[in-house]
Design an enzyme around this catalytic site. Structure first.
Site, PDB file in Angstrom:
ATOM      1  N   LYS A  88       2.620   9.545   8.701  1.00  0.00           N
ATOM      2  CA  LYS A  88       1.983   9.123   9.678  1.00  0.00           C
ATOM      3  C   LYS A  88       2.712   9.570  11.218  1.00  0.00           C
ATOM      4  O   LYS A  88       2.442  10.450  11.602  1.00  0.00           O
ATOM      5  CB  LYS A  88       1.946   7.365   9.827  1.00  0.00           C
ATOM      6  CG  LYS A  88       0.753   7.016   8.732  1.00  0.00           C
ATOM      7  CD  LYS A  88       0.632   5.600   8.921  1.00  0.00           C
ATOM      8  CE  LYS A  88      -0.189   5.099   7.624  1.00  0.00           C
ATOM      9  NZ  LYS A  88      -1.484   5.216   7.793  1.00  0.00           N
ATOM     10  N   PHE A 142       0.904  -1.093  -0.088  1.00  0.00           N
ATOM     11  CA  PHE A 142      -0.339  -0.010  -0.049  1.00  0.00           C
ATOM     12  C   PHE A 142       1.013   1.308  -0.041  1.00  0.00           C
ATOM     13  O   PHE A 142       1.746   1.480   0.988  1.00  0.00           O
ATOM     14  CB  PHE A 142      -0.980  -0.030   1.334  1.00  0.00           C
ATOM     15  CG  PHE A 142      -1.993   0.921   1.050  1.00  0.00           C
ATOM     16  CD1 PHE A 142      -2.970   0.863   0.153  1.00  0.00           C
ATOM     17  CD2 PHE A 142      -1.865   2.427   1.736  1.00  0.00           C
ATOM     18  CE1 PHE A 142      -3.997   1.865   0.185  1.00  0.00           C
ATOM     19  CE2 PHE A 142      -2.749   3.510   1.429  1.00  0.00           C
ATOM     20  CZ  PHE A 142      -3.831   3.326   0.857  1.00  0.00           C
ATOM     21  N   ASP A 186       9.234   2.142   1.793  1.00  0.00           N
ATOM     22  CA  ASP A 186       8.227   3.037   2.109  1.00  0.00           C
ATOM     23  C   ASP A 186       8.072   2.757   3.600  1.00  0.00           C
ATOM     24  O   ASP A 186       7.372   1.801   4.095  1.00  0.00           O
ATOM     25  CB  ASP A 186       6.789   2.575   1.418  1.00  0.00           C
ATOM     26  CG  ASP A 186       5.661   3.327   1.932  1.00  0.00           C
ATOM     27  OD1 ASP A 186       5.683   4.026   2.759  1.00  0.00           O
ATOM     28  OD2 ASP A 186       4.745   3.276   0.954  1.00  0.00           O
TER      29      ASP A 186
HETATM   30  C1  LIG Z   1       2.986   2.162   3.910  1.00  0.00           C
HETATM   31  C2  LIG Z   1       2.040   3.111   3.479  1.00  0.00           C
HETATM   32  N1  LIG Z   1       2.600   4.052   2.536  1.00  0.00           N
HETATM   33  C3  LIG Z   1       1.696   4.941   2.166  1.00  0.00           C
HETATM   34  C4  LIG Z   1       0.350   5.318   2.619  1.00  0.00           C
HETATM   35  C5  LIG Z   1      -0.299   6.557   2.217  1.00  0.00           C
HETATM   36  O1  LIG Z   1      -0.261   7.453   3.162  1.00  0.00           O
HETATM   37  P1  LIG Z   1      -1.449   8.755   3.299  1.00  0.00           P
HETATM   38  O2  LIG Z   1      -2.537   8.189   3.426  1.00  0.00           O
HETATM   39  O3  LIG Z   1      -0.815   9.551   4.113  1.00  0.00           O
HETATM   40  O4  LIG Z   1      -1.430   9.248   1.788  1.00  0.00           O
HETATM   41  C6  LIG Z   1       0.183   4.408   3.688  1.00  0.00           C
HETATM   42  C7  LIG Z   1      -1.190   4.665   4.270  1.00  0.00           C
HETATM   43  O5  LIG Z   1      -1.676   4.030   5.093  1.00  0.00           O
HETATM   44  C8  LIG Z   1       0.965   3.496   4.226  1.00  0.00           C
HETATM   45  O6  LIG Z   1       0.513   2.717   4.996  1.00  0.00           O
END
Ligand SMILES: Cc1ncc(COP(=O)(O)O)c(C=O)c1O
Length: 394
Positions: A249, A135, A220
């Site tokens: 986050k 994700f 990520d």
């Molecule tokens: C690993 C990871 N990357 C990217 C995102 C996307 O972040 P945002 O919702 O702040 O755009 C998330 C959101 O849950 C995530 O868990």
């Protein structure tokens, strides 16, 4: 359904599977709804509120900065941005930082940097390999990066330049690598995909492969960063350094901020190559600075490691009592409880009745990602409420 929920349903886009709770306030690991019912919060603003809700340090930092300077755009130098970037560089293996506002923005920036690197150093290579069940966010490009058809299909055709391969399968990654590949982007632990841990040696093998091919490795760490896995950065848990890391986050503890960090060797951006209006604004940076400093000074990640081990141990006791629990897995305070059938929503709803918030990460699994400062006593209290809920499941 309460009044607020009826009002919300009239005016908000119906694109979120909302939980029927209206949260009115929070303190520490607890939140209260509009009827003053209390919940122990194992969701933590989706793995965001690392210091819990409304930590005095954050409240103070918000107040102080709000009276000083809120927004300038980052075309100007500002002290909070520079102080935060220095703190991140000093405490990581990276040399350069760019601040944005969210996880997806951090990932977009990281992929743009990798593409610039590909253009300049790899004969125009532009493709990024990512994993199934990953994700990476909800923009069109990050939807293409996110290896989950349920998010992709409604928006096809998707931007080109992303190839999805199975997670934990080095052979597939190798076969997918071509002269067009500029980077591999992975979450060290897949969060939203179900708390999927890397197999021993997998991330090291990926690092090795990137070295061999001269391509970049992006982690990520939007979810795993800032202590979630029991080390400051997830890459430290697995002793594998990426070339680029993305954060969001936990970085702001609740204020919206994202960042990507890179080693000098791939910091190829030139003036004008990337930008944002709000990214790096003094308000969020001042708060994030205090959050990151606290997490480092108080060694919050070690604490999260211990409480995470305690949480898993106690959940395994529940597993022995409730045969429909098939697996407990996790690292630090990112934990999943898997069931033998698609009962996650049923469990979540039962938990609402007993006063605890959990996340239904998959139809057959719930995810727990509380504040990193949660205590064993608060875990006990939360788990007692979860058990009370489990007892009602037929
Ligand atoms: C690993 C990871 N990357 C990217 C995102 C996307 O972040 P945002 O919702 O702040 O755009 C998330 C959101 O849950 C995530 O868990």
């Amino acid at each position: 359904m309460t009044d607020w929920q009826k009002r919300g349903n009239k005016v908000l886009f119906n694109c979120i599977k909302r939980i029927p709770v209206t949260i009115a306030r929070g303190q520490g690991v607890r939140v209260w709804d509009d009827n003053d019912n209390e919940y122990i919060d194992f969701v933590g603003g989706w793995a965001v509120c690392v210091l819990g809700h409304c930590h005095p340090l954050m409240v103070k930092a918000i107040n102080k900065q709000a009276k000083t300077l809120i927004q300038t755009s980052h075309i100007y130098y500002t002290m909070p941005y520079i102080k935060l970037a220095e703190l991140l560089v000093k405490n990581s293996c990276f040399d350069r930082v760019f601040m944005g506002n969210s996880g997806l923005e951090a990932n977009e920036g990281a992929v743009k940097l990798a593409r610039r690197y590909g253009k300049i150093k790899l004969n125009g290579a532009y493709e990024v390999i990512t994993a199934f069940n990953s994700f990476h966010g909800r923009s069109l490009a990050m939807t293409a990066a996110t290896g989950q058809p349920k998010y992709q299909e409604p928006y096809e055709p998707l931007p080109i330049g992303f190839v999805n391969v199975p997670f934990n399968d080095i052979e597939s990654l190798m076969s997918a690598t071509t002269a067009k590949t500029c980077a591999i982007m992975l979450e060290p632990v897949q969060g939203e995909g179900g708390v999927n841990l890397p197999l021993p040696g997998y991330l090291k093998a990926v690092r090795q492969w990137c070295n061999e091919k001269g391509i970049l490795l992006i982690f990520d760490e939007v979810q795993t960063g800032l202590g979630r896995l029991g080390t400051l950065w997830g890459y430290q848990t697995y002793r594998v350094e990426p070339d680029i890391m993305t954060l969001s986050k936990g970085l702001g503890g609740g204020v919206p901020i994202g960042a990507f960090l890179a080693k000098d060797k791939c910091s190829v951006f030139q003036p004008g190559d990337h930008g944002t209006t709000f990214g790096g604004n003094p308000l969020t940076c001042a708060v994030a600075y205090e959050v990151v400093k606290y997490v480092i000074d108080k060694d919050v990640p070690s604490q999260a490691k211990k409480t995470g081990q305690y949480l898993i141990k106690e959940l395994k006791k529940l597993q022995k009592k409730y045969p429909f629990i098939t697996e407990i897995r996790g690292e630090g305070l990112l934990v999943a409880v898997e069931f033998n059938r698609e009962m996650a929503t049923e469990v979540l709803n039962a938990c609402l009745q007993t006063g605890v918030l959990v996340n239904a990460v998959k139809p057959n699994a719930i995810r727990l990602m509380p504040a990193l400062v949660i205590t064993n006593e608060e875990i006990d209290e939360g788990l007692a409420r979860i058990e009370k809920a489990l007892k009602t499941i037929k």
